[in-house]
Design an enzyme around this catalytic site. Structure first.
Site, PDB file in Angstrom:
ATOM      1  N   GLU A  52       0.833  -1.210   0.000  1.00 49.21           N
ATOM      2  CA  GLU A  52       0.000   0.000   0.000  1.00 49.21           C
ATOM      3  C   GLU A  52       0.862   1.253   0.000  1.00 49.21           C
ATOM      4  O   GLU A  52       0.557   2.235  -0.684  1.00 49.21           O
ATOM      5  CB  GLU A  52      -0.906   0.029   1.251  1.00 49.21           C
ATOM      6  CG  GLU A  52      -1.827  -1.168   1.381  1.00 49.21           C
ATOM      7  CD  GLU A  52      -1.241  -2.303   2.192  1.00 49.21           C
ATOM      8  OE1 GLU A  52      -1.973  -2.849   3.023  1.00 49.21           O
ATOM      9  OE2 GLU A  52      -0.061  -2.657   1.996  1.00 49.21           O
ATOM     10  N   CYS A  79      -0.209  -0.179   7.854  1.00 52.52           N
ATOM     11  CA  CYS A  79      -0.750   0.418   6.629  1.00 52.52           C
ATOM     12  C   CYS A  79      -2.175   0.917   6.826  1.00 52.52           C
ATOM     13  O   CYS A  79      -2.593   1.889   6.200  1.00 52.52           O
ATOM     14  CB  CYS A  79      -0.733  -0.605   5.503  1.00 52.52           C
ATOM     15  SG  CYS A  79       0.948  -1.054   5.047  1.00 52.52           S
TER      16      CYS A  79
END
Length: 344
Positions: free
Chosen positions: A53, A87
């Site tokens: 990500e 994340c």
């Protein structure tokens, strides 16, 4: 295939680029989409480096588009502090419009927590898109965490009349195309295991030669330490674990792990779990392979057959009564792939 599935499929393609390089982390790909256009993508390259990500976010040129964008990720975003921050918090902080997740992460440190952080922040989050394919992508990771053992691949080559060698001497069975396939398999998996007899007969190096890739961790089952220290398996080319009944010690890249013959396979699985080995190719001789087959301890099997080669006498191939899921032709050789259906 709807658009969500299309973008998750792209996440899977990206993730696969790092096969064999992310241990002990899973393979993850991520795509960022703004008004039907991909504006960023990334994948996890190796443990300790940015997650997928973050790589996708960093690749977006115009960050002002992020609050109006959807981030796709093949595995639930992490929620814990490891070598990198979570994340899920980054996604929350940047305020994405929507998050689409392939598979949820069964790892106890994540397991729904990442999705919850995102939803609690008021961001729409959906999961289970191409879930089967996303779980397949990380079959090693999921098996390791759920079954507390590595993903096990049995592998051997046999002649048309069912022998592993001629007159008990090492014999070339597969062709050069298949050899390349085998070296790619080694590069893709975490570890490779042989028994005493195979090490003595073949003196294998068990490294990746005919392709690009990382050498797998080598595992030797040698109860009485019969394999001489100047054999290839003891060279410095890869980390090596020697399971034996004599000594417990570390020397450079060689680790001796003491174990008994009783209850050996469960003990081996426990030790490999402790060593964080997520997948293993069993390339042992007939005896070692048959032990795993008899214990029904395998996830996949790869049998290379050279139908035209008749060896007449030697070591018999293991007894394995299953139907192949896939048959691949490599000139005069075939590779039969078996995938175990039942969960054990």
């Amino acid at each position: 295939m709807n658009t969500d599935e299309l973008y998750i499929k792209r996440c899977i393609e990206l993730a696969q680029k790092a096969l064999g390089k992310t241990y002990p982390n899973p393979l993850v790909g991520s795509v960022i989409v703004h008004e039907g256009k991909i504006i960023g993508e990334g994948y996890h390259h190796k443990a300790g480096e940015n997650h997928a990500e973050i790589n996708a976010i960093n690749s977006v040129e115009d960050k002002s588009l992020i609050p109006e964008s959807t981030i796709y990720v093949s595995l639930e975003p992490c929620a814990h502090y490891g070598k990198t921050p979570p994340c899920a918090l980054k996604i929350k902080e940047l305020g994405f419009k929507k998050v689409v997740i392939g598979a949820m992460d069964s790892h106890d440190k994540v397991n729904g927590k990442g999705k919850k952080i995102i939803q609690d922040a008021g961001i729409e989050a959906i999961s289970g898109i191409l879930e089967k394919e996303c779980i397949e992508l990380n079959k090693r990771f999921f098996t390791y965490h759920e079954k507390k053992r590595p993903y096990i691949i049995l592998k051997w080559a046999e002649s048309g009349d069912g022998f592993l060698d001629k007159d008990f001497q090492p014999t070339a069975i597969s062709n050069s195309l298949v050899n390349q396939f085998v070296h790619q398999l080694r590069a893709d998996e975490h570890a490779i295991l042989v028994g005493t007899q195979t090490a003595l007969n073949d003196n294998p190096g068990l490294t990746v030669r005919n392709t690009e890739g990382t050498n797998p961790v080598r595992i030797l089952i040698d109860f009485d330490l019969k394999v001489p220290g100047d054999f290839n398996i003891y060279n410095k080319e890869a980390k090596t674990l020697i399971f034996n009944s004599v000594k417990e010690e570390n020397q450079d890249n060689i680790q001796f792990i003491k174990t008994g013959k009783e209850n050996f396979l469960p003990n081996l699985m426990h030790a490999l779990y402790k060593e964080q080995i997520q997948s293993i190719i069993i390339e042992g001789g007939r005896f070692t392979l048959q032990e795993f087959i008899n214990a029904n301890l395998w996830d996949e099997a790869i049998i290379i057959k050279n139908e035209n080669l008749k060896l007449e006498n030697g070591t018999r191939a293991p007894q394995f009564d299953c139907k192949p899921d896939q048959v691949l032709n490599f000139r005069d050789n075939v590779i039969e792939k078996y995938i175990k259906k039942s969960i054990s």
